[in-house]
Design an enzyme around this catalytic site. Structure first.
Site, PDB file in Angstrom:
ATOM      1  N   HIS A  37      41.851  45.101  43.339  1.00 18.21           N
ATOM      2  CA  HIS A  37      42.389  46.365  43.840  1.00 18.21           C
ATOM      3  C   HIS A  37      43.108  46.103  45.155  1.00 18.21           C
ATOM      4  CE1 HIS A  37      39.256  48.784  41.380  1.00 18.21           C
ATOM      5  NE2 HIS A  37      40.367  48.605  40.703  1.00 18.21           N
ATOM      6  N   LYS A  40      43.020  42.632  47.714  1.00 18.44           N
ATOM      7  CA  LYS A  40      44.010  41.588  47.407  1.00 18.44           C
ATOM      8  C   LYS A  40      43.865  40.385  48.336  1.00 18.44           C
ATOM      9  CE  LYS A  40      46.969  43.795  44.455  1.00 18.44           C
ATOM     10  NZ  LYS A  40      46.140  44.318  43.396  1.00 18.44           N
ATOM     11  N   THR A  68      46.883  40.962  36.874  1.00 16.86           N
ATOM     12  CA  THR A  68      47.562  42.245  36.806  1.00 16.86           C
ATOM     13  C   THR A  68      48.569  42.368  37.947  1.00 16.86           C
ATOM     14  OG1 THR A  68      45.742  43.259  38.035  1.00 16.86           O
ATOM     15  CG2 THR A  68      45.663  43.430  35.640  1.00 16.86           C
ATOM     16  N   GLY A  69      49.683  42.980  37.642  1.00 15.41           N
ATOM     17  CA  GLY A  69      50.714  43.357  38.590  1.00 15.41           C
ATOM     18  C   GLY A  69      50.813  42.564  39.867  1.00 15.41           C
ATOM     19  N   THR A  70      50.546  43.234  40.985  1.00 11.60           N
ATOM     20  CA  THR A  70      50.711  42.597  42.284  1.00 11.60           C
ATOM     21  C   THR A  70      49.674  41.524  42.539  1.00 11.60           C
ATOM     22  OG1 THR A  70      49.504  44.410  43.326  1.00 11.60           O
ATOM     23  CG2 THR A  70      51.909  44.542  43.375  1.00 11.60           C
ATOM     24  N   SER A 107      50.680  46.289  35.993  1.00 16.03           N
ATOM     25  CA  SER A 107      49.750  46.670  37.056  1.00 16.03           C
ATOM     26  C   SER A 107      48.559  47.382  36.410  1.00 16.03           C
ATOM     27  CB  SER A 107      50.435  47.577  38.080  1.00 16.03           C
ATOM     28  OG  SER A 107      50.670  48.856  37.527  1.00 16.03           O
ATOM     29  N   GLY A 108      47.435  47.377  37.101  1.00 15.13           N
ATOM     30  CA  GLY A 108      46.220  47.978  36.554  1.00 15.13           C
ATOM     31  C   GLY A 108      46.399  49.396  36.065  1.00 15.13           C
ATOM     32  N   ASP A 160      44.845  46.502  33.275  1.00 15.55           N
ATOM     33  CA  ASP A 160      43.405  46.351  33.023  1.00 15.55           C
ATOM     34  C   ASP A 160      43.138  46.328  31.523  1.00 15.55           C
ATOM     35  OD1 ASP A 160      42.863  46.411  35.771  1.00 15.55           O
ATOM     36  OD2 ASP A 160      42.550  48.583  35.771  1.00 15.55           O
ATOM     37  N   ASP A 180      37.552  47.571  44.534  1.00 16.78           N
ATOM     38  CA  ASP A 180      37.306  48.228  45.816  1.00 16.78           C
ATOM     39  C   ASP A 180      36.287  49.344  45.584  1.00 16.78           C
ATOM     40  OD1 ASP A 180      37.318  49.548  48.233  1.00 16.78           O
ATOM     41  OD2 ASP A 180      39.395  50.231  48.085  1.00 16.78           O
ATOM     42  N   HIS A 195      42.453  55.242  37.601  1.00 22.07           N
ATOM     43  CA  HIS A 195      42.217  54.573  36.324  1.00 22.07           C
ATOM     44  C   HIS A 195      40.794  53.999  36.270  1.00 22.07           C
ATOM     45  CE1 HIS A 195      43.568  51.424  39.035  1.00 22.07           C
ATOM     46  NE2 HIS A 195      43.126  50.505  38.195  1.00 22.07           N
ATOM     47  N   ASP A 239      39.429  52.750  33.035  1.00 26.91           N
ATOM     48  CA  ASP A 239      39.926  51.431  32.632  1.00 26.91           C
ATOM     49  C   ASP A 239      39.129  50.323  33.315  1.00 26.91           C
ATOM     50  OD1 ASP A 239      41.856  52.819  31.238  1.00 26.91           O
ATOM     51  OD2 ASP A 239      43.455  52.414  32.688  1.00 26.91           O
ATOM     52  N   ARG A 268      32.831  46.487  31.100  1.00 27.29           N
ATOM     53  CA  ARG A 268      32.039  46.621  29.866  1.00 27.29           C
ATOM     54  C   ARG A 268      32.421  45.557  28.835  1.00 27.29           C
ATOM     55  NH1 ARG A 268      32.174  49.214  24.888  1.00 27.29           N
ATOM     56  NH2 ARG A 268      30.141  49.983  24.210  1.00 27.29           N
TER      57      ARG A 268
END
Length: 132
Positions: free
Chosen positions: A13, A17, A39-41, A60-61, A66, A86, A93, A96, A102
């Protein structure tokens, strides 16, 4: 015998980061021989901080990243997940995020949720193989 290439997802998150980047820097030599996705960034910032690492960039998440990671876990296409969430901020989300944890539990793959557990995971994956 050839070293096994591990498939490892890196996710963090926004507020975590820098923690993920710090961890990747510490383990970059060992990580460099494995297939990384993120994911993304998360992926982009790890590659910027550690140019020797190639990290496949997923969405991105919040935009499905995710879910992409979770799908790879379900399909047995990932060997481990390093995910720094975080816990102090709500996330739109969140469902997600919960699904990602899980599916990691259901698939019984190693899951690190903070620096301490990520270090232990890396030690188990890399030092045992003589890569650390």
């Amino acid at each position: 015998m050839a070293e096994q290439v591990l498939r490892i997802a890196l996710v963090a998150h926004d507020a975590k980061k820098e923690a993920l980047i710090s961890w990747a820097r510490a383990w970059r030599e060992a990580l460099s021989g494995h297939h990384l996705c993120g994911t993304g960034t998360s992926a982009g910032e790890v590659m910027e901080a550690c140019p020797e690492l190639r990290v496949e960039e997923l969405l991105s998440g919040p935009k499905g990243g995710d879910l992409q990671v979770g799908a790879r876990i379900a399909a047995r296409e990932l060997d481990a997940l390093v995910f720094f969430p975080d816990p102090e901020s709500p996330h739109p989300h969140e469902a997600d995020v919960q699904a990602l944890v899980r599916i990691s539990l259901l698939a019984d793959i190693p899951l690190a949720l903070n620096r301490a557990s990520a270090d232990h995971l890396a030690e188990a994956m890399f030092l045992v193989r003589g890569q650390g």
